[in-house]
Structures are given as C-alpha cells and as structure tokens.
Design an enzyme around this catalytic site. Structure first.
Site, PDB file in Angstrom:
ATOM      1  CB  SER A 155     -10.615  -4.711   9.044  1.00 26.56           C
ATOM      2  OG  SER A 155     -11.457  -4.067   8.117  1.00 26.56           O
ATOM      3  CE  LYS A 205      -8.675  -9.258   9.387  1.00 26.85           C
ATOM      4  NZ  LYS A 205      -7.284  -9.708   9.429  1.00 26.85           N
ATOM      5  CE1 TYR A 261     -10.850  -9.941   6.594  1.00 27.84           C
ATOM      6  CE2 TYR A 261     -12.339  -8.073   6.351  1.00 27.84           C
ATOM      7  CZ  TYR A 261     -11.058  -8.579   6.490  1.00 27.84           C
ATOM      8  OH  TYR A 261      -9.990  -7.713   6.556  1.00 27.84           O
TER       9      TYR A 261
HETATM   10  P1  NAD Z   1      -3.353 -10.129   0.897  1.00 29.38           P
HETATM   11  O1  NAD Z   1      -4.289 -11.227   0.582  1.00 29.38           O
HETATM   12  O2  NAD Z   1      -2.654  -9.431  -0.206  1.00 29.38           O
HETATM   13  O3  NAD Z   1      -2.249 -10.637   1.943  1.00 29.38           O
HETATM   14  C1  NAD Z   1      -2.497 -11.685   2.854  1.00 29.38           C
HETATM   15  C2  NAD Z   1      -1.384 -12.708   2.672  1.00 29.38           C
HETATM   16  O4  NAD Z   1      -1.599 -13.791   3.565  1.00 29.38           O
HETATM   17  C3  NAD Z   1      -1.337 -13.303   1.261  1.00 29.38           C
HETATM   18  O5  NAD Z   1      -0.018 -13.170   0.757  1.00 29.38           O
HETATM   19  C4  NAD Z   1      -1.738 -14.764   1.443  1.00 29.38           C
HETATM   20  O6  NAD Z   1      -1.062 -15.607   0.525  1.00 29.38           O
HETATM   21  C5  NAD Z   1      -1.322 -15.000   2.877  1.00 29.38           C
HETATM   22  N1  NAD Z   1      -2.082 -16.067   3.560  1.00 29.38           N
HETATM   23  C6  NAD Z   1      -3.422 -16.238   3.580  1.00 29.38           C
HETATM   24  N2  NAD Z   1      -3.732 -17.330   4.318  1.00 29.38           N
HETATM   25  C7  NAD Z   1      -2.546 -17.834   4.775  1.00 29.38           C
HETATM   26  C8  NAD Z   1      -2.206 -18.948   5.586  1.00 29.38           C
HETATM   27  N3  NAD Z   1      -3.129 -19.793   6.077  1.00 29.38           N
HETATM   28  N4  NAD Z   1      -0.897 -19.172   5.834  1.00 29.38           N
HETATM   29  C9  NAD Z   1       0.053 -18.346   5.339  1.00 29.38           C
HETATM   30  N5  NAD Z   1      -0.212 -17.288   4.568  1.00 29.38           N
HETATM   31  C10 NAD Z   1      -1.500 -17.037   4.285  1.00 29.38           C
HETATM   32  O7  NAD Z   1      -4.155  -9.073   1.801  1.00 29.38           O
HETATM   33  P2  NAD Z   1      -3.765  -7.614   2.278  1.00 29.38           P
HETATM   34  O8  NAD Z   1      -4.667  -6.678   1.614  1.00 29.38           O
HETATM   35  O9  NAD Z   1      -2.301  -7.407   2.201  1.00 29.38           O
HETATM   36  O10 NAD Z   1      -4.236  -7.714   3.797  1.00 29.38           O
HETATM   37  C11 NAD Z   1      -3.336  -8.050   4.840  1.00 29.38           C
HETATM   38  C12 NAD Z   1      -4.107  -8.137   6.142  1.00 29.38           C
HETATM   39  O11 NAD Z   1      -4.740  -6.885   6.387  1.00 29.38           O
HETATM   40  C13 NAD Z   1      -5.223  -9.177   6.157  1.00 29.38           C
HETATM   41  O12 NAD Z   1      -5.271  -9.771   7.443  1.00 29.38           O
HETATM   42  C14 NAD Z   1      -6.467  -8.365   5.909  1.00 29.38           C
HETATM   43  O13 NAD Z   1      -7.605  -8.970   6.465  1.00 29.38           O
HETATM   44  C15 NAD Z   1      -6.125  -7.064   6.611  1.00 29.38           C
HETATM   45  N6  NAD Z   1      -6.864  -5.913   6.081  1.00 29.38           N
HETATM   46  C16 NAD Z   1      -6.789  -5.631   4.743  1.00 29.38           C
HETATM   47  C17 NAD Z   1      -7.493  -4.544   4.234  1.00 29.38           C
HETATM   48  C18 NAD Z   1      -7.453  -4.213   2.766  1.00 29.38           C
HETATM   49  O14 NAD Z   1      -8.311  -3.462   2.311  1.00 29.38           O
HETATM   50  N7  NAD Z   1      -6.514  -4.693   1.992  1.00 29.38           N
HETATM   51  C19 NAD Z   1      -8.280  -3.754   5.093  1.00 29.38           C
HETATM   52  C20 NAD Z   1      -8.320  -4.063   6.448  1.00 29.38           C
HETATM   53  C21 NAD Z   1      -7.598  -5.155   6.939  1.00 29.38           C
HETATM   54  C1  UD1 Z   2     -14.558  -3.292   1.688  1.00 29.04           C
HETATM   55  C2  UD1 Z   2     -15.010  -4.427   2.562  1.00 29.04           C
HETATM   56  C3  UD1 Z   2     -14.610  -4.147   4.002  1.00 29.04           C
HETATM   57  C4  UD1 Z   2     -13.116  -3.879   4.106  1.00 29.04           C
HETATM   58  C5  UD1 Z   2     -12.770  -2.714   3.178  1.00 29.04           C
HETATM   59  C6  UD1 Z   2     -11.292  -2.403   3.159  1.00 29.04           C
HETATM   60  C7  UD1 Z   2     -17.035  -5.214   1.418  1.00 29.04           C
HETATM   61  C8  UD1 Z   2     -18.525  -5.319   1.474  1.00 29.04           C
HETATM   62  N1  UD1 Z   2     -16.461  -4.553   2.433  1.00 29.04           N
HETATM   63  O1  UD1 Z   2     -15.279  -2.194   2.077  1.00 29.04           O
HETATM   64  O2  UD1 Z   2     -14.940  -5.238   4.830  1.00 29.04           O
HETATM   65  O3  UD1 Z   2     -12.759  -3.552   5.442  1.00 29.04           O
HETATM   66  O4  UD1 Z   2     -13.173  -3.049   1.849  1.00 29.04           O
HETATM   67  O5  UD1 Z   2     -10.624  -3.417   2.501  1.00 29.04           O
HETATM   68  O6  UD1 Z   2     -16.389  -5.744   0.529  1.00 29.04           O
HETATM   69  N2  UD1 Z   2     -17.604   0.568  -5.075  1.00 29.04           N
HETATM   70  C9  UD1 Z   2     -18.236   0.753  -6.290  1.00 29.04           C
HETATM   71  N3  UD1 Z   2     -17.958  -0.118  -7.299  1.00 29.04           N
HETATM   72  C10 UD1 Z   2     -17.086  -1.167  -7.165  1.00 29.04           C
HETATM   73  C11 UD1 Z   2     -16.442  -1.346  -5.910  1.00 29.04           C
HETATM   74  C12 UD1 Z   2     -16.752  -0.466  -4.887  1.00 29.04           C
HETATM   75  O7  UD1 Z   2     -19.011   1.674  -6.445  1.00 29.04           O
HETATM   76  O8  UD1 Z   2     -16.883  -1.942  -8.124  1.00 29.04           O
HETATM   77  C13 UD1 Z   2     -17.867   1.531  -3.981  1.00 29.04           C
HETATM   78  C14 UD1 Z   2     -18.450   0.923  -2.722  1.00 29.04           C
HETATM   79  O9  UD1 Z   2     -19.851   0.891  -2.767  1.00 29.04           O
HETATM   80  C15 UD1 Z   2     -17.900   1.864  -1.654  1.00 29.04           C
HETATM   81  C16 UD1 Z   2     -16.543   2.303  -2.223  1.00 29.04           C
HETATM   82  O10 UD1 Z   2     -16.621   2.079  -3.618  1.00 29.04           O
HETATM   83  O11 UD1 Z   2     -18.725   2.996  -1.532  1.00 29.04           O
HETATM   84  C17 UD1 Z   2     -15.372   1.542  -1.645  1.00 29.04           C
HETATM   85  O12 UD1 Z   2     -15.603   0.153  -1.808  1.00 29.04           O
HETATM   86  P1  UD1 Z   2     -14.517  -0.956  -1.410  1.00 29.04           P
HETATM   87  O13 UD1 Z   2     -13.209  -0.606  -2.019  1.00 29.04           O
HETATM   88  O14 UD1 Z   2     -15.076  -2.289  -1.727  1.00 29.04           O
HETATM   89  O15 UD1 Z   2     -14.317  -0.774   0.160  1.00 29.04           O
HETATM   90  P2  UD1 Z   2     -15.401  -0.835   1.351  1.00 29.04           P
HETATM   91  O16 UD1 Z   2     -16.784  -0.765   0.857  1.00 29.04           O
HETATM   92  O17 UD1 Z   2     -15.012   0.189   2.351  1.00 29.04           O
END
Ligand code: NAD
Ligand code: UD1
Length: 337
Positions: free
Chosen positions: A126, A154, A150
């Site tokens: 991330s 990573k 978190y």
């Molecule tokens: P998500 O929660 O939708 O998907 C994660 C999946 O992992 C879920 O289906 C959950 O049930 C499963 N899971 C959690 N713990 C588990 C375990 N112990 N055993 C088996 N399954 C398990 O999240 P996502 O948004 O699809 O994210 C996927 C990956 O990408 C994560 O590692 C997350 O940290 C990373 N990531 C997400 C974002 C984002 O904004 N969504 C940003 C950066 C990185």
């Molecule tokens: C969040 C996570 C970050 C993760 C990223 C992508 C936090 C503190 N950080 O960051 O670790 O990598 O998502 O999944 O949760 N905002 C509002 N109102 C809201 C929600 C968000 O104004 O209700 C604003 C935030 O201040 C920010 C932007 O929208 O400026 C995006 O927010 P968000 O979607 O939570 O993503 P990140 O802040 O980038």
C-alpha cells in the site's frame, strides 16, 4: 502463460475484480478466503460475469493445516496474496490482531509455497508505507515511514519478502503498492461492499448519494492543496486488477516493488462534484476538522510500472465514479441486495 493461480482474499474487493480478469485471460483460479470481510456472493458474481467457476476454499490463512490442504488439493503455480486486515483505525485499536493476522498469514503462505515449490508471488502492499511523503509524486525509492500498525504490517511483509528472495534465488516476488482503489466492475454486479460505516471516501460518498447516509463529513478544507481538501491518486479497481496480471507476466527473479497509481490527483471536492454529475444525485456535506493521521496529498509516480510492467492505469475519475455508482444504485445494500 496461463496456469493455476491461488488468490488469497479473492472474495474481497480487489481480489474479486482480479479473479475476473484472471479467468477472462484463461487462468484457473483458486480463491482462499475466510469471508471475514467479504461474502460468498462475490464468488458467485465472479462466476456469473466470466462464465468460469473459480475453486473456492473457505480457509483462514493463519491456520497452516487448513491452508496446507489447499496446496494439497490444487496444483498451484503462482500466488496473489490479498488476504489481510486493512482498516487503519482498527489497527490502532487492536494492533496485536493486525500483526498476528497479517504476518502469520504471510509466514504460513511463504512456508507452504516453498514446501510445494511455488516461488512466484504478487503481494498487495500500500502507498500507506510512505507515510507523510517527502516528495510528490512519490517514486518507489522514496523514504518509507508508515504511521499506523496496518501500514507497518505492510512494510514488514515487504521486508520479509526481500529477505526470503535474497536467501533463495528461485523466488520471484512482486510487491505492489496500491494508491487509492475505487470503482467497480462496469456490469454493476461486483463492487466494494464495506461492513459498517465506510472509512474511505468513495464508498461513503456513494452511500450518501444512494440515500443510505445523510451527509459526508469533509475532513478539512484548509489543507495546502488547490481547493483546500485532501488530494489522492484514485485508481480504478479494474486498472489495478490488470496491474496484477501485468506483474505476473513480467515477474522476475528476486523481489521488486511497483507503485500502482495513475499519477493524477483528485480532491475531495472533485469526488463530490463528479459523483453528483454521474449519479444525478446531490451529495450533502459539511466541512469538519482534519482526520488524525491524514496527509494533504498522496500521488504516485507510476513510471516504473509503465516501463517495466508495460501497464498503465487510464480509466478516468468519471469512469471510476460512474462504475461505483452503477454498483451502488443496483445494490444499495451491497451483496445483500
Ligand atoms: P477486502 O477486505 O475486501 O479483501 C481482503 C479479503 O481477505 C477479504 O475477503 C477477507 O475476508 C479476507 N481475509 C482477511 N483475513 C483473512 C485470513 N486470515 N484468512 C483468509 N482470508 C482473510 O480488502 P481489499 O480492499 O480487497 O484489499 C485487498 C488487499 O489490498 C489487502 O491486503 C489490503 O491491505 C490491500 N490494500 C487495499 C487498499 C484499499 O484501499 N482497498 C489499498 C492498499 C492496499
Ligand atoms: C486511507 C488509509 C490508508 C490507505 C488508503 C487506501 C486512513 C487514515 N488511511 O487513506 O492507509 O492506504 O485509505 O485504502 O484510513 N475523506 C473525507 N471524508 C470521509 C472519508 C475521507 O473527507 O468520510 C477524505 C480524507 O481526508 C482524504 C480523502 O478523503 O483526504 C481520501 O480518504 P480515504 O478514502 O480514507 O483514503 P486515504 O486517506 O488515502
């Protein structure tokens, strides 16, 4: 190239979209997910959208016996590792659960991969590993400094992967640092379905637009950005999914890291306005104090992935939000509706 890919966390938001693209490209897919943050309905949607049935294994990756069974039952050739816990606030409140789940899952996975001589791994990292960035846009060589448990899981997993690859030349590992994934499959039948109150901006805005929540709180309009609200590098979840296929196709010996983002920033007010345009609904909001731990701007330098993976994220903010809106309006209560 197609073969059998184990997708951990494949029922989740990013994993499910990646499964769609893998199946469309001719790969066999095995999903391993404990459904702790997702629904089996996502696996059904993957099958409906692609006409191909992924194998589904409901296992907790922290249980090495259960995960070992998955490797016994399927001839896995490569792994994409999405499974893990991802809520920043929750990780601050329950750090041990985050370290235990994210690290133990990865230890078990790496052990079993080596035991079964599977050495190709793509890992979900991330942009949060950069913390408050020193330079913008952010290249992969920028300093890291995650500010919450978190993010630290990573970075720890990244370091573990680097050490594992350095110790045995058979490993080929690609670490992908995602910026802000948003949007949904254009069918409107697969998308993000957060449990409880959404932490992230786009799911919250969508729930306001569809009438599930009254008002968005904008976390600060006094940031050092063009309109005062926070700026992020939003990336369409299908562009991100395609980045995983590119990473698999270009995977190389050792351990390499790539930013997956667009390099284009959008503010909170841009997201509100664009959502109003694509949905035809008003998004009511109020400006409140900054959220603790937030930063003004996060923006990827995606040039390494463009060059080495021959991949580029090109879907616009309009497309991201129009697709998110189609999913939200067709399924106002997520997979339950
Ligand atoms: P998500 O929660 O939708 O998907 C994660 C999946 O992992 C879920 O289906 C959950 O049930 C499963 N899971 C959690 N713990 C588990 C375990 N112990 N055993 C088996 N399954 C398990 O999240 P996502 O948004 O699809 O994210 C996927 C990956 O990408 C994560 O590692 C997350 O940290 C990373 N990531 C997400 C974002 C984002 O904004 N969504 C940003 C950066 C990185
Ligand atoms: C969040 C996570 C970050 C993760 C990223 C992508 C936090 C503190 N950080 O960051 O670790 O990598 O998502 O999944 O949760 N905002 C509002 N109102 C809201 C929600 C968000 O104004 O209700 C604003 C935030 O201040 C920010 C932007 O929208 O400026 C995006 O927010 P968000 O979607 O939570 O993503 P990140 O802040 O980038």
């Amino acid at each position: 190239m197609p073969g059998t890919i184990l997708v951990t966390g494949g029922a989740g938001y990013i994993g499910s979209h990646t499964c769609v693209r893998l199946l469309e490209r001719g790969f066999e897919v095995v999903v391993a997910d404990d459904l702790s943050n997702s629904s089996a309905a996502a696996v059904d949607a993957i099958a409906r959208l692609t006409g191909c049935q992924p194998s589904f294994e409901q296992v907790d990756l922290t249980d090495i016996e259960a995960l070992g069974g998955v490797f016994e039952r399927h001839a896995i050739e490569a792994v994409i590792h999405f499974a893990g816990l991802k809520a920043v606030g929750e990780s601050v409140a329950e750090p041990l659960r985050y370290y235990r789940t994210n690290l133990l899952s990865t230890f078990n996975l790496l052990d079993l991969m080596a035991r079964h001589e599977v050495f190709d791994l793509v890992f979900s990292s991330s942009a949060t590993v950069y913390g408050d960035p020193e330079q913008l846009p952010i290249p992969e060589g920028a300093a890291t400094g995650p500010t919450n448990p978190y993010g630290r899981t990573k970075l720890m997993i990244e370091d573990i992967c680097r050490d594992v690859a350095a110790a045995d030349p058979r490993w080929r590992i690609s670490l992908l640092r995602y910026f802000n994934p948003v949007g949904a499959h254009p069918s409107g039948d697969l998308g993000e379905d957060p449990r409880g109150v959404p932490n992230n901006l786009v799911p919250f805005v969508m729930q306001v637009a569809v009438g599930r929540r009254d008002q968005l709180r904008v976390f600060g309009a006094d940031w050092d950005t063009p309109d005062g609200s926070g700026v992020r590098d939003y990336i369409h979840v299908l562009d991100l999914a395609e980045g995983h296929l590119a990473a698999l196709e270009h995977i190389d010996a050792g351990c390499d890291v790539f930013n997956l983002g667009t390099g284009v920033g959008a503010s909170v007010f841009d997201v509100i306005k664009t959502t109003e345009n694509v949905s035809g609904k008003a998004v009511s909001y109020e400006v409140v104090d900054r959220r603790p731990g937030d930063i003004a701007t996060s923006l990827a330098d995606p040039s390494k992935a463009i060059r080495d993976l021959e991949w580029r994220a090109d879907r616009s903010l309009e497309v991201m939000l129009a697709d998110a809106w189609r999913w939200q309006s067709r399924h106002p209560n997520g997979f339950d509706s």
